[in-house]
Scaffold this motif. Structure first.
Motif, PDB file in Angstrom:
ATOM      1  N   ARG A   1       0.852  -1.197   0.000  1.00 12.46           N
ATOM      2  CA  ARG A   1       0.000   0.000   0.000  1.00 12.46           C
ATOM      3  C   ARG A   1       0.887   1.247   0.000  1.00 12.46           C
TER       4      ARG A   1
ATOM      5  N   HIS B   1       0.751   5.660  -0.257  1.00  9.83           N
ATOM      6  CA  HIS B   1       0.022   6.925  -0.229  1.00  9.83           C
ATOM      7  C   HIS B   1       0.811   7.858  -1.145  1.00  9.83           C
TER       8      HIS B   1
ATOM      9  N   HIS C   1      -7.065  -1.211  -4.951  1.00 11.49           N
ATOM     10  CA  HIS C   1      -5.848  -1.040  -5.731  1.00 11.49           C
ATOM     11  C   HIS C   1      -5.937   0.238  -6.557  1.00 11.49           C
TER      12      HIS C   1
ATOM     13  N   GLU D   1      -4.529   6.819  -2.252  1.00 12.31           N
ATOM     14  CA  GLU D   1      -3.921   5.678  -1.584  1.00 12.31           C
ATOM     15  C   GLU D   1      -4.450   4.410  -2.235  1.00 12.31           C
TER      16      GLU D   1
ATOM     17  N   LEU E   1      -3.189  -0.029  -3.437  1.00  9.22           N
ATOM     18  CA  LEU E   1      -2.261  -1.153  -3.399  1.00  9.22           C
ATOM     19  C   LEU E   1      -1.689  -1.457  -4.775  1.00  9.22           C
TER      20      LEU E   1
END
Length: 171
Positions: A82, A84, A123, A137, A139
């Motif tokens: 993950r 940001h 994602h 943010e 994945l």
């Protein structure tokens, strides 16, 4: 090959060492600074391209989100990371976070991110657009051999081809 660096900014020596002495790859990788939660400010190849990137979570192993997604076959596994992302530049950020991210294992093998949904959470889209000041943010997924030990994650703008590369070591 020289790498661009902001004055006073510390970057991992991994890439320089890898280019100069591949046999030193593992020691340089294991000594790389950084860790989950650290924000790295990166520049792209174009004017005004600047992104603050924070690695916030690693999910290992991660399960595929859909039945149409191929399950790992027993010899490999999925790892979800993950990030940001915050556009701190003056130009729009329009890029693929998956193509911009790489995971390195303890032997130095490099794996490119995939747009593969997992149950770990949302994602990034195939192409993410952030206006200056915008943030997102999501994945990025990696497919690794089952016995590979994740050691570091890298991120670079421009589909992973920008000279400025952020790196986070993994515990």
């Amino acid at each position: 090959m020289r790498r661009s660096r902001a004055p006073g900014r510390s970057r991992s020596a991994f890439a320089a060492v890898a280019l100069l002495a591949p046999a030193l790859l593992v020691p340089a990788l294991l000594a790389a600074p950084g860790g989950s939660g650290e924000t790295v400010s990166l520049t792209g190849d174009g004017p005004g391209q600047r992104l603050d990137v924070t690695l916030t979570q690693v999910v290992d192993p991660a399960a595929p989100a859909r039945s149409s997604t191929p399950e790992p076959d027993g010899s490999d596994r999925l790892v979800a990371v993950r990030f940001h992302l915050e556009n701190t530049g003056t130009a729009d950020y329009e890029d693929s976070p998956a193509a911009s991210a790489h995971l390195l294992d303890a032997t130095g093998q490099r794996f490119t991110g995939l747009n593969l949904p997992t149950t770990a959470g949302p994602h990034f889209p195939d192409t993410l657009t952030l206006r200056p000041g915008g943030a997102a943010e999501g994945l990025v997924t990696f497919r690794l051999p089952k016995d590979a030990g994740p050691a570091a994650v890298q991120f670079a703008l421009n589909g992973g081809f920008a000279d400025d590369v952020g790196q986070w070591s993994l515990p």
